[in-house]
Design a protein around this motif. Structure first.
Motif, mmCIF file in Angstrom:
data_model
loop_
_atom_site.group_PDB
_atom_site.id
_atom_site.type_symbol
_atom_site.label_atom_id
_atom_site.label_comp_id
_atom_site.label_asym_id
_atom_site.label_seq_id
_atom_site.Cartn_x
_atom_site.Cartn_y
_atom_site.Cartn_z
ATOM 1 N N ALA A 127 -26.405 -8.077 -22.941
ATOM 2 C CA ALA A 127 -25.904 -9.093 -22.445
ATOM 3 C C ALA A 127 -24.157 -9.085 -22.442
ATOM 4 C CB ALA A 127 -26.400 -10.577 -22.606
ATOM 5 N N ILE A 128 -24.159 -8.923 -23.901
ATOM 6 C CA ILE A 128 -22.842 -9.335 -23.958
ATOM 7 C C ILE A 128 -22.106 -7.938 -23.452
ATOM 8 C CG2 ILE A 128 -20.727 -9.325 -25.882
ATOM 9 C CD1 ILE A 128 -22.329 -10.997 -27.671
ATOM 10 N N LEU A 129 -22.444 -6.436 -23.326
ATOM 11 C CA LEU A 129 -21.551 -5.337 -22.532
ATOM 12 C C LEU A 129 -21.792 -5.833 -21.401
ATOM 13 C CD1 LEU A 129 -23.880 -2.662 -25.427
ATOM 14 C CD2 LEU A 129 -21.156 -3.733 -24.953
ATOM 15 N N SER A 130 -23.044 -6.131 -20.800
ATOM 16 C CA SER A 130 -22.651 -6.222 -19.515
ATOM 17 C C SER A 130 -21.621 -7.046 -18.897
ATOM 18 C CB SER A 130 -23.940 -6.347 -18.956
ATOM 19 O OG SER A 130 -23.998 -6.646 -16.936
ATOM 20 N N ASN A 131 -21.557 -8.599 -19.459
ATOM 21 C CA ASN A 131 -20.446 -9.460 -19.149
ATOM 22 C C ASN A 131 -19.136 -9.180 -19.273
ATOM 23 O OD1 ASN A 131 -22.623 -11.358 -18.048
ATOM 24 N ND2 ASN A 131 -22.849 -11.990 -20.527
ATOM 25 N N ARG A 132 -18.791 -8.512 -20.592
ATOM 26 C CA ARG A 132 -17.747 -7.643 -20.342
ATOM 27 C C ARG A 132 -17.608 -6.938 -19.699
ATOM 28 N NH1 ARG A 132 -16.726 -9.621 -26.888
ATOM 29 N NH2 ARG A 132 -17.370 -11.925 -26.763
ATOM 30 N N GLY A 133 -18.611 -5.741 -18.961
ATOM 31 C CA GLY A 133 -17.582 -4.858 -18.723
ATOM 32 C C GLY A 133 -17.427 -3.200 -19.182
#
Length: 264
Positions: free
Chosen positions: A36-42
């Motif tokens: 989720a963090i990797l996806s949200n921060r691109g």
């Protein structure tokens, strides 16, 4: 004894499946947070993180099914064979999960290697929480529960074999005097049981009726109309004495006369 042993084996297997579920659920939760963090921060998502996410997700589904179906399908040869095969597959899968989280084996104090890349432990990821140290500590937790999952998947595979053998033994022997006609199989005496003295005769049950006389235990004289005593030597009949019939067929009583020389 057989029913109690089978119930105890199922409880133990249920406990093992519960531990496996907790391990898979923890890895799934942590890596879902990472993704989720990797996806949200691109940020770039490593392929191995997706693999770990998939393995832990399938593990959660498998252990839930194992917990639900354990009460009715435990010990069946076909389902147990599938369970053993899947347990062995998950042993290999969680070896991969543990290897992927080897970065958590460090002390998480200086330079650390995480799914977000390599960095100093005190630095934040892209200027935001979590820090690299926190991510490393999460990897340490995943590494620990992966090792626990490997051990318990081995235990569950062995226990499935034990359940199959127990079920076959129950079907082979079934109810018998050795288990009081209930279920399962008789108790083994063991090595030291061979030297034990058997107890005395069983205590008589006061509610049991006495055994009736069998035909082969009856005297022959009970089945005859007359009992002859020494018929070859002038025997006499039990229905006649001194020429007088004691019980005539007319049904009229006959007066009894005292034999000569006989005194009452």
């Amino acid at each position: 004894m057989g029913a109690k042993a089978g119930f105890a084996l199922k409880i133990f297997q249920w406990f093992i499946r519960g531990i496996q579920f907790c391990c898979c659920a923890l890895v799934l939760a942590i890596f879902s947070y990472f993704l989720a963090i990797l996806s949200n921060r691109g940020l770039d998502i490593p392929t191995w993180t997706r693999a770990v996410e998939g393995i832990s997700g399938i593990g959660v589904l498998y252990t839930i099914l194992g917990l639900l179906l354990l009460c009715c399908l435990a010990g069946h040869p076909f389902t147990s064979f599938i369970a053993i095969f899947l347990d062995i597959c998950f042993v290999g899968s969680f070896i991969y999960v543990a290897s992927s989280n080897r970065g958590g084996a460090s002390s998480c104090t200086e330079q650390v290697d995480t799914p977000f890349g390599t960095g100093r432990a005190a630095d934040m990821i892209n200027g935001q929480y979590p820090t690299y140290r926190q991510v490393c500590q999460m990897e340490t937790a995943c590494l620990a529960v992966s090792i626990v999952a490997i051990i318990f998947f081995i235990f569950s595979a062995v226990l499935e074999i034990v359940l199959v053998r127990h079920r076959r033994k129950e079907q082979r022997f079934g109810p018998s005097p050795a288990n009081d006609y209930t279920s399962g199989y008789g108790r083994r005496r063991g090595l030291f049981g061979l030297f034990r003295r058997r107890g005395t005769a069983d205590t008589a049950n006061p509610n049991v009726l006495p055994e009736h006389t069998h035909p082969d235990q009856m005297r022959t004289s009970y089945n005859t109309e007359a009992t002859a005593v020494a018929p070859e030597n002038g025997g006499y009949s039990k229905y006649q004495h001194d020429g007088q019939v004691a019980y005539p067929e007319t049904g009229i009583a006959t007066a009894h006369t005292q034999p000569a020389g006989y005194r009452y």
